[in-house]
Design a protein around this motif. Structure first.
Motif: not given
Lengths: 355, 355
Positions: B171-173, B236-237, B250, B254
């Motif tokens: 997750r981004d968070s 990861m993005k 982001e 987050k």
């Protein structure tokens, strides 16, 4: 002030304004947005769906059958009697999953919006989506919003993709000779309502689209099983573009059977029939957005019909024909007077941008 | 004759001409179109994905975590140095699944095509899609084709949705203080290649987009685990619209951490840097289509970096910063000379219609 209520290019730029639009217009109006660990409100690169043994029909320890579907909607006008592009797009995915025999689990939503589009209209569209989602009990879990110059696109276009689950998909190719053909209600309402609105016809001004999610109507009928445990429903389609003419031909061709349907048994509103005659349109070729065409094992056709009729969306369902070995791949329409004609695959679209 | 090689409204009408177009242009050029009982060639209402215990990583008997993603692509021009809308759209879905830590299982494809669109161009786009599908080993299993009047839309727009599978999504968070920040290669190539082509700039005429599917690069890095069995990759993005500026913000917001990145460590081609300066653009805000930004547990950052570097798409990967407790939610850029500035969330799009 007026400017602030219109979509700008920045709303699709992936930054702060897009986040704000998503928050204030989309997330605010969608009540159910999660089906796993990561939902729409995470605004992550995607979202997740948790399949648990205890809550998945058709879940076996060594095999799971998922169904995936997608539709891009370009309907014009976006608001019409009985619905709007939001309702059509969610119903489109729900219905495609339903006619595959799959319980809808989760949807995605990809919107392309022209610069200058009214944000109040966008909100109406999202609220219409939400109403269907709540009715069916399925969430939109992930999405994408793109904006383009106003000169590049004439209105909002929406893609909804969907995932469902089943034990085995119901296929177009499943018809056997002897199977009864059922249609779940009045045909051609969606196309004719849209055309009436678009062209501003004075006649038929009461006509509304049938756009509706068919899952709750179909679900109980899927549990009707033959003696050998197979689904009594052998084939199923939602007759959108191309109407029931296209759906029946696809079933006949893929199943390698002939289909004979009786004209007088096809549920059609008088107003629709009359205006089709006036305009030279064949109602069999006109789109529906809340109807299903089913093939059902002959011993269970009455039982399935009865189940469909118990749901408001299926109350006008009727057995309209039968599959046979004659003329495989063809659909034959028998008139009240006994004359016959082939129902051809539609070659063009009498009403473009219908969904 | 020329007319015959253009898309007409009938190609989207759901009848014979649409079937013929799908057969001759889409099915003919897609090699892998099935992931279960029903595939794209069935042209059914959807398609199915069979999950088998023996071939699903992350499959447990009582829980399965699926990942779903969607992106509509409006890239302009549709052909550009290094790729086209077909390559971008398939990579978009593959990469979104990849950065969620999910192995891509199946994709859907929804195309909206304006009347008059060149069918040879459509075939090129489908072949580009196929090349990525073959590289990653993922099929397009279901699709939808709509046509609209040429006046309604300026070019083809493509939605690809995707389904993947994982044990637990990344997750981004997920960033924790101390995690290292890695970028998998040169930034801003895609946006600058597109802008160069679109505006016909003489400089930078060699610049090509980085558009590529990152799954095979990411897959081995996902198996790096910490002592307690968690993935070493914590967040990861894929930094598309809004560039790494948006992705890092982001993640920081987050994850409620601050991120500090060192300007001189960010891989950037001199030509890109120079032209960004000329045009007053911030390369951190420019889109990438084959890059990944990762947060990695500090004890495993070198190991993950080494794995990324072994893949051609990751050979220029670099550790560019670190997450910390300072300034939670903010991204700080440290210049070579030690001065610092906040990297803001991009408010607009320096290069619209980039993906």
């Amino acid at each position: 002030m007026a400017r602030e209520n219109k979509i700008s290019m920045e709303h699709g730029a992936g930054g702060q304004q897009m986040q704000s639009l998503i928050g204030s217009v989309i997330l605010k109006n969608l009540k159910k947005t999660c089906a796993g660990t990561v939902g729409l409100d995470s605004l992550d690169d995607g979202a997740s769906i948790t399949l648990l043994k205890e809550n998945c029909g058709g879940f076996q320890s060594d095999k799971i059958e998922l169904v995936m579907t997608t539709d891009s909607h370009v309907v014009k006008p976006i608001f019409f009697p009985g619905g709007d592009i939001g309702r059509v797009s969610v119903c489109g995915a729900v219905n495609d999953l339903s006619v595959m025999g799959a319980r809808p689990l989760a949807l995605s939503c990809g919107m392309i919006i022209p610069e200058g589009f009214d944000i109040t209209d966008l909100e109406k569209v999202v609220c219409s989506m939400n109403a269907v989602l709540e009715e069916v009990g399925v969430p939109i879990i992930t999405g994408d919003t793109k904006t383009v110059e106003g000169s590049a696109l004439d209105s909002i276009m929406i893609n909804i993709s969907g995932i469902g689950i089943c034990d085995a998909p119901v296929r177009d190719s499943g018809l056997s000779p002897g199977d009864k053909i059922i249609v779940s209600g009045y045909i051609a309402d969606h196309g004719m309502a849209l055309l009436t609105k678009r062209e501003g016809f004075e006649f038929n001004s009461d006509l509304v689209s049938d756009v509706a999610p068919v899952w709750k109507m179909i679900e109980p009928a899927l549990s009707v099983r033959t003696k050998d445990g197979k689904k009594a429903i052998s084939a199923m389609k939602d007759p959108t573009r191309g109407g029931i003419a296209d759906s029946l031909n696809e079933m006949a061709q893929k199943s390698k059977v002939g289909i004979q349907i009786e004209e007088e048994k096809i549920p059609i509103r008088e107003a629709v029939q009359t205006s089709c005659e006036m305009l030279g349109l064949d109602p069999l070729e006109i789109a529906n957005e809340g109807k299903v065409v089913l093939g059902v094992h002959p011993d269970y056709a009455e039982q399935v019909l009865k189940i469909l009729k118990q749901h408001p969306y299926g109350k006008d369902a009727a057995i309209i024909g039968v599959a046979g070995t004659d003329k495989p791949g063809k659909v034959i329409l028998v008139s009240a007077l006994g004359s016959t004609r082939y129902v051809d695959v539609p070659t063009g679209d009498p009403i473009p941008r219908v969904c």
